[in-house]
Write a protein that holds these residues in place. Structure first.
Motif, PDB file in Angstrom:
ATOM      1  N   HIS A 172      -5.358   5.621   4.914  1.00  0.00           N
ATOM      2  CA  HIS A 172      -6.761   6.217   4.509  1.00  0.00           C
ATOM      3  C   HIS A 172      -6.798   7.549   5.223  1.00  0.00           C
ATOM      4  CE1 HIS A 172      -7.679   2.659   2.321  1.00  0.00           C
ATOM      5  NE2 HIS A 172      -7.631   1.951   3.338  1.00  0.00           N
ATOM      6  N   LEU A 212      -3.466  13.610  -3.605  1.00  0.00           N
ATOM      7  CA  LEU A 212      -4.949  14.234  -3.949  1.00  0.00           C
ATOM      8  C   LEU A 212      -4.499  15.525  -4.778  1.00  0.00           C
ATOM      9  CD1 LEU A 212      -6.770  13.279  -0.738  1.00  0.00           C
ATOM     10  CD2 LEU A 212      -6.561  12.048  -2.994  1.00  0.00           C
ATOM     11  N   THR A 268       4.618   8.888  -2.025  1.00  0.00           N
ATOM     12  CA  THR A 268       4.253   7.762  -1.793  1.00  0.00           C
ATOM     13  C   THR A 268       4.727   7.319  -0.473  1.00  0.00           C
ATOM     14  OG1 THR A 268       6.002   6.411  -2.786  1.00  0.00           O
ATOM     15  CG2 THR A 268       4.083   6.701  -4.280  1.00  0.00           C
ATOM     16  N   ILE A 296      -2.198  14.446   0.953  1.00  0.00           N
ATOM     17  CA  ILE A 296      -1.946  13.013   0.375  1.00  0.00           C
ATOM     18  C   ILE A 296      -2.907  12.089   1.430  1.00  0.00           C
ATOM     19  CG2 ILE A 296      -0.288  11.289   0.733  1.00  0.00           C
ATOM     20  CD1 ILE A 296       1.918  13.124   0.634  1.00  0.00           C
ATOM     21  N   ARG A 297      -3.236  11.200   0.709  1.00  0.00           N
ATOM     22  CA  ARG A 297      -4.195  10.112   1.529  1.00  0.00           C
ATOM     23  C   ARG A 297      -3.295   9.130   1.718  1.00  0.00           C
ATOM     24  NH1 ARG A 297      -8.983   8.463  -1.409  1.00  0.00           N
ATOM     25  NH2 ARG A 297      -7.685   6.980  -2.618  1.00  0.00           N
ATOM     26  N   LYS A 347       0.776  -1.472  -0.056  1.00  0.00           N
ATOM     27  CA  LYS A 347       0.086   0.250   0.137  1.00  0.00           C
ATOM     28  C   LYS A 347       0.889   1.232  -0.027  1.00  0.00           C
ATOM     29  CE  LYS A 347      -4.021  -2.080   2.495  1.00  0.00           C
ATOM     30  NZ  LYS A 347      -4.773  -1.848   3.576  1.00  0.00           N
ATOM     31  N   LYS A 348       0.698   2.242  -0.715  1.00  0.00           N
ATOM     32  CA  LYS A 348       1.327   3.551  -1.086  1.00  0.00           C
ATOM     33  C   LYS A 348       0.297   4.588  -0.665  1.00  0.00           C
ATOM     34  CE  LYS A 348       4.428   1.505  -4.385  1.00  0.00           C
ATOM     35  NZ  LYS A 348       4.959   1.862  -5.848  1.00  0.00           N
ATOM     36  N   ILE A 394      -1.395   8.288  -1.512  1.00  0.00           N
ATOM     37  CA  ILE A 394      -2.111   8.699  -2.819  1.00  0.00           C
ATOM     38  C   ILE A 394      -1.837  10.258  -2.684  1.00  0.00           C
ATOM     39  CG2 ILE A 394      -3.828   8.687  -4.385  1.00  0.00           C
ATOM     40  CD1 ILE A 394      -4.315   5.907  -3.606  1.00  0.00           C
TER      41      ILE A 394
END
Length: 275
Positions: free
Chosen positions: A89, A38, A60, A84-85, A33-34, A36
């Motif tokens: 999350h 926005l 990332t 950044i997400r 998982k990286k 993301i």
């Protein structure tokens, strides 16, 4: 310690067979998982300074380039902002340090506006005695802190395992040889899996590995305490993966390895644990 640390890095890896689930750092070799991006915004160059927080190579948040605590008197010039997400999350604002030697992305909450203050120095009139690295003492210091934390949590203490320590010493040397931290070889294979059998620790159901490197300190510096402190109490950016490895009740044996790179005195540490 009289010398300023120039670089410190941490990396964590955990595998599970039979139900063990551990948190892992975004810099872990098996991380899928990286974060993301926005939104990214260019801003006018502005001076900041920081005393803590990881500085990532990219948005990332999978590769740590620097640790801000090693640059307490360095002015960091921000040129971009990004929303950044993260892998968990949650949204966060990161700033990009676009100028100077500590380039990269850092969470904005670690930054303070304004230039860093410069430290005044006093000329040394007496030469310092040359010291050697005491791996036994460093390991004792490390294990004491980790087991103290495990006891506070009601978890049985870890026991030193000579075979695991021999493997951990090799893993520390592996990273010194490539001058960085990595759990895997060039083909993406976990190094401990390749090397475990030759050290007699190939049979396991749970396994975790933590890696650390510090550069710029005198060899008399307490690297054992520093590594344990970083793994256990300053691991928020990696979702507490190192801490979860070290306090997990599923692991009972530990190997603590060290290697000093002769040319630079950079100190590498590897922690290998099994059930």
């Amino acid at each position: 310690m009289k010398l300023l640390r120039q670089l410190k890095l941490l990396l964590v890896f955990a595998l599970a067979v039979g139900g063990l689930t551990l948190g892992v750092t975004p810099a872990a070799a098996h991380q899928t998982k990286k974060a993301i991006v926005l939104k990214t915004t260019k801003v006018s160059t502005k001076a900041y300074h920081a005393t803590k927080g990881k500085i990532y190579r990219n948005t990332t948040l999978t590769k740590v380039a620097h640790n801000a605590k090693n640059y307490p008197r360095t002015t960091l010039y921000v040129t971009k902002h990004a929303t950044i997400r993260k892998a968990n999350h949650k949204r966060a604002i990161y700033y990009y340090i676009g100028k100077g030697k500590a380039k990269g992305w850092i969470w904005h909450g670690y930054l303070k506006a304004g230039k860093a203050t410069k430290k005044t120095t006093t000329a040394v009139t007496q030469p310092t005695a040359k010291t050697t690295f005491d791996a036994t003492k460093m390991s004792q210091n490390f294990l004491a802190i980790v087991n103290q934390e495990r006891t506070k949590l009601g978890v049985a203490p870890l026991t030193m395992n000579d075979k695991l320590t021999n493997l951990a010493n090799q893993r520390a040397k592996d990273n010194a040889d490539i001058n960085t931290l990595s759990h895997v070889d060039a083909q993406g294979n976990a190094m401990f899996e390749k090397e475990a059998d030759q050290f007699g620790v190939g049979s396991w159901t749970t396994w975790s590995e933590c890696l650390y490197m510090s550069e710029g300190n005198a060899l008399s510096f307490n690297f054992g305490k520093d590594a344990a402190d970083g793994y256990l109490y300053h691991d928020a950016d990696s979702n507490w993966g190192h801490r979860m490895n070290l306090i997990s009740p599923e692991t009972t044996q530990i190997g603590i390895g060290w290697y000093v790179q002769a040319q630079t005195n950079a100190v590498y540490n590897a922690i290998d644990q099994t059930n």
